[in-house]
Design a protein around this motif. Structure first.
Motif, PDB file in Angstrom:
ATOM      1  N   MET B   1      26.422  47.394  31.002  1.00 47.36           N
ATOM      2  CA  MET B   1      26.218  45.935  31.009  1.00 47.36           C
ATOM      3  C   MET B   1      26.967  45.272  32.162  1.00 47.36           C
ATOM      4  SD  MET B   1      26.763  45.124  27.007  1.00 47.36           S
ATOM      5  CE  MET B   1      26.825  43.359  27.305  1.00 47.36           C
ATOM      6  N   PRO B   2      26.322  44.321  32.828  1.00 48.70           N
ATOM      7  CA  PRO B   2      27.042  43.566  33.858  1.00 48.70           C
ATOM      8  C   PRO B   2      28.199  42.811  33.207  1.00 48.70           C
ATOM      9  CG  PRO B   2      24.704  42.974  33.777  1.00 48.70           C
ATOM     10  CD  PRO B   2      24.980  43.825  32.594  1.00 48.70           C
ATOM     11  N   ARG B   4      30.249  39.592  33.254  1.00 50.54           N
ATOM     12  CA  ARG B   4      30.335  38.268  33.851  1.00 50.54           C
ATOM     13  C   ARG B   4      31.212  37.325  33.043  1.00 50.54           C
ATOM     14  NH1 ARG B   4      24.371  35.527  33.036  1.00 50.54           N
ATOM     15  NH2 ARG B   4      23.995  36.248  30.931  1.00 50.54           N
ATOM     16  N   ARG B   5      31.844  37.864  32.011  1.00 52.19           N
ATOM     17  CA  ARG B   5      32.776  37.048  31.219  1.00 52.19           C
ATOM     18  C   ARG B   5      34.083  37.806  31.114  1.00 52.19           C
ATOM     19  NH1 ARG B   5      31.778  34.821  25.016  1.00 52.19           N
ATOM     20  NH2 ARG B   5      33.918  35.030  24.353  1.00 52.19           N
ATOM     21  N   ASP B   7      37.589  37.924  29.339  1.00 47.89           N
ATOM     22  CA  ASP B   7      38.346  37.393  28.206  1.00 47.89           C
ATOM     23  C   ASP B   7      39.751  37.950  28.190  1.00 47.89           C
ATOM     24  OD1 ASP B   7      36.377  35.806  27.120  1.00 47.89           O
ATOM     25  OD2 ASP B   7      35.517  37.436  25.941  1.00 47.89           O
ATOM     26  N   TYR B  83      34.089  32.786  33.517  1.00 46.17           N
ATOM     27  CA  TYR B  83      32.791  33.404  33.800  1.00 46.17           C
ATOM     28  C   TYR B  83      32.587  33.628  35.292  1.00 46.17           C
ATOM     29  CZ  TYR B  83      31.257  32.038  29.070  1.00 46.17           C
ATOM     30  OH  TYR B  83      31.126  31.887  27.711  1.00 46.17           O
ATOM     31  N   ASN B  87      24.165  34.193  37.518  1.00 46.44           N
ATOM     32  CA  ASN B  87      22.813  33.616  37.525  1.00 46.44           C
ATOM     33  C   ASN B  87      22.708  32.438  38.481  1.00 46.44           C
ATOM     34  OD1 ASN B  87      22.230  35.456  35.579  1.00 46.44           O
ATOM     35  ND2 ASN B  87      22.096  33.991  33.885  1.00 46.44           N
ATOM     36  N   SER B 375      20.466  28.125  34.564  1.00 50.68           N
ATOM     37  CA  SER B 375      20.835  29.491  34.946  1.00 50.68           C
ATOM     38  C   SER B 375      22.007  30.005  34.112  1.00 50.68           C
ATOM     39  CB  SER B 375      21.151  29.576  36.443  1.00 50.68           C
ATOM     40  OG  SER B 375      22.055  28.575  36.837  1.00 50.68           O
ATOM     41  N   GLU B 376      23.056  29.204  33.969  1.00 40.89           N
ATOM     42  CA  GLU B 376      24.247  29.664  33.248  1.00 40.89           C
ATOM     43  C   GLU B 376      24.207  29.342  31.757  1.00 40.89           C
ATOM     44  OE1 GLU B 376      26.911  31.511  34.508  1.00 40.89           O
ATOM     45  OE2 GLU B 376      25.500  31.779  36.153  1.00 40.89           O
TER      46      GLU B 376
END
Lengths: 454, 454
Positions: B1-2, B4-5, B7, B83, B87, B375-376
């Motif tokens: 999985m990409p 992009r978050r 945490d 993030y 996108n 997009s986001e």
């Protein structure tokens, strides 16, 4: 520091959905073709749903993999937090342990995007470019608009006219995500035009909006139809909620004696509870409660039988608790709970005694909502206030019995788009609706003309 | 999985605030007593602020511990996510890396609760039972109402009358948390009554509301006053944002070339940027951008000098960029950016060339907001749309220069309470306001009568 929030790691969202059907001792009755009275096959749904979702609808597999592109989008806000409601417990003066899963962190503010993203993905995979759906208060329409924007798909939402007028901000939210939202009945479909011809000032209904969306999908090559609750595959997609909650309860070294969710079409309750119901079916002692509005008491006062999913009688006959497909619920603030029927899987569980149902009036629910907001900080959407009330009832019962229980509920959305409801509550304008017995009797007559279950 | 978050672990919120004042080569000029023209001492603030906050206001300590009860409440929603805007980058067709910190997950939906909780705590510790404040669009008033509810304190909010009427849902949100909200000017204070006597239909202003709240606090034994931005201790409390972001950028193996925040009173920009500004002051190359509205261009067209924080001239003189304390900003949707002045620390950094400022019109900002939402997935509040526009300007510049930059900005709140602004945008009703040179000249004359900086 006290620990009252239990976070899974970023990649802690499950990689599969849990299919309760695989664990049921007996399957629920099948949907029927209203013309023949015979069970319908998958092919009957092909004009309006993609094959992958039809496959999930009838699947007997216990675990169904979540495709990576779906998980990737869910990861924008999942895993969602699980909280121990320490402050609320203190306010309630209880030694019960109360936990809640919070689904309000999604872009659309509720659990709805969990299935919207999956449905958009499977449609996209089969070349569908456009999805049509209906929405009442706008929660489902905005979730699907968000999901379609993520896959570059068009989304057409038929929004019940009375809500279209009274909830302009939900409509604007859909438009912000690129969704095209029209008031239903609309001039865009034969169904809509026929109703407007008779009644140009029709305020619409969910039944009419479903008819419009289904017609839209059935008559356009590029378009399929999408539903936000009720069907098996929708409930399936929501089980990420309960699976995460199970892992988080383990982090908290706890397991629920009571699992509570509000129920309108059933997907929220199913999403949280089904992974726990699996344990109950395997012998674990547990109470599972569906909390519904007294103004639309599908499970507590409706009959279990076959009925149509929509007012216009265009859907297959579904085996479910129903108040009759022509039932018009009172205008309570919980738009998401104003549905005449119930998911067949949830109905089956209530019918077989696995799930209990309780009904509450909205003012008693908002009383808890305000107490909750002032202690836990989160302002609940109107729908989960019913779950709050059910939790408090459990707390009161535990006190009477002199026991301590572990209670888990789903706070399935925030109330930022529903402050008018809170305003009504504070100003004393909020009304409770007691459903007269004549309406229940009328519903019973509607169902009497349809096939019986079993 | 990409990925992009990014945490942080649940306990990843810092245990101290970062005080930029300790790292400045030279301190900013002191606030002045308007009567004597002399620097004011802490004792001048004692009638309206608790001593702990006054201590933070003038502290030279680099790190100030965050008390456990404050961290415990922040832990309800902190650490907030960071993030990578994959996108949006794709939509923009850029090879710049864009990251954003998202503060919309707090109960009040913005970064404001970070300081509201701290301020409520330190007041409570000193026996204060009630806090009075002003609010414009209602974001600060709701954040403080939430914070006070967590400590069982009363909260009185003087809300600018025009917003009180046009934004009833923010008011309801305050009431849900137990805050008492009145339209300002009100009958509850001498300041309010005096204005109503002259102009019974006054729509109010932030300046008037401040006067009412300060009078309330100064005349009641149980009450102190609280401000949501501008002052050093408020900026200090927001540095949890930038400290977390720094840790998260490290998780992403990245460091920003450009840090962007919208700026009204300055606390949002400060919160994200100050922990990075520390590195810039130590020699690291970096661009820091304050994004403000062209309709209220405090930093880009205002003068740097001494001015009052409020219209009624009841505050000390603050060294800051200002459009004049009697400036009335046009009714743009970014209520949180409609302030005539700017935090002295932010003004000092702009004056000394550490921070750059840019001004944008709201329609170009909303154009980016819609592209971002589609997009986001997150719908930005009107204020941070200015940051979005600044990011896009940086992206365009990088393209012209043939370079790739790493850009970080703060998405300081969601737009769920601001859908009317999006509706205006979609319907073509949104207006841009160009501030005429005469108004800038008039502001300059106002400041000419006050002490000069330096």
């Amino acid at each position: 520091m006290p620990t009252r929030r239990f976070d899974l790691p970023s990649d802690g969202t499950p990689d599969h959905w849990y299919n309760l059907a695989a664990d049921l001792p007996a399957p629920p009755p099948p949907p029927l073709n209203p013309g023949t009275g015979e069970p319908i096959g998958p092919e009957a749904l092909a004009p309006i749903f993609p094959m992958a979702l039809i496959g999930q609808e009838v699947s007997a597999e216990r675990l169904i993999p979540i495709p990576d592109p779906v998980r990737d989008i869910l990861a924008m806000w999942r895993p969602t937090p699980l909280y121990r409601a320490e402050n609320w417990e203190r306010e309630l003066g209880t030694d019960c342990k109360i936990f809640y899963k919070y689904e309000g962190t999604s872009p659309a503010g509720s659990h709805k995007p969990n299935t919207a993203v999956a449905q958009a993905y499977f449609n996209k995979e089969e070349g569908v470019e456009r999805i049509a759906t209906e929405t009442g208060a706008g929660q489902w329409g905005s979730a699907l608009s968000f999901a379609c924007s993520q896959f570059g798909m068009e989304c057409k939402v038929y929004m019940v006219r009375v809500s279209y007028a009274s909830k302009p901000y939900r409509r604007t939210l859909m438009e912000t995500w690129g969704g095209a939202c029209v008031a239903s009945p609309s001039e865009d479909t034969n169904a809509g035009r026929a109703i407007l011809a008779v009644d140009p000032s029709s305020t619409g209904s969910l039944g009419i909006a479903i008819s419009e969306a289904v017609e839209d999908a059935a008559t356009r090559e590029d378009t399929k139809y999408s539903l936000g609750s009720v069907l098996n595959h929708v409930l399936l997609h929501q089980t990420v909620v309960g699976q995460e909650a199970k892992d988080q309860m383990e982090m908290a070294d706890a397991y629920p004696d009571v699992v509570v969710g509000c129920a309108g079409g059933g997907s929220n309750l199913a999403g949280l509870s089904f992974p726990f119901v699996a344990d109950k079916l395997a012998g674990r002692e547990m109470t599972v409660i569906a909390a519904e509005p007294a103004a639309c008491p599908t499970l507590t006062r409706g009959e279990y039988g076959y009925d149509f999913g929509d007012t216009a009688m265009t859907t297959p006959l579904l085996p479910m608790h129903s108040l009759g497909h022509d039932f018009i619920p009172a205008p309570i603030h919980s738009g998401g709970l104003r549905y005449h029927g119930m998911a067949p899987l949830v109905s089956h569980l209530v019918h077989t005694g696995v799930v209990d149902a309780r009904a509450y009036h909205q003012t008693e629910c908002f009383e808890e909502a305000v107490r909750f907001a002032r202690s836990e900080g989160i302002v609940p959407a109107p729908e989960p206030t019913h779950a709050l009330r059910a939790v408090v009832e459990q707390v009161e019962q535990a006190r009477r019995e002199g026991v301590s229980k572990t209670i888990l509920f789903n706070l399935c959305g925030h109330g930022y788009f529903d402050m008018a409801a809170y305003d009504d509550y504070f100003s004393g304008r909020m009304t409770d609706y007691e459903l007269p017995q004549e309406e229940i009797d009328a519903a019973s007559e509607v169902l009497a003309d349809l096939p019986r279950v079993g």
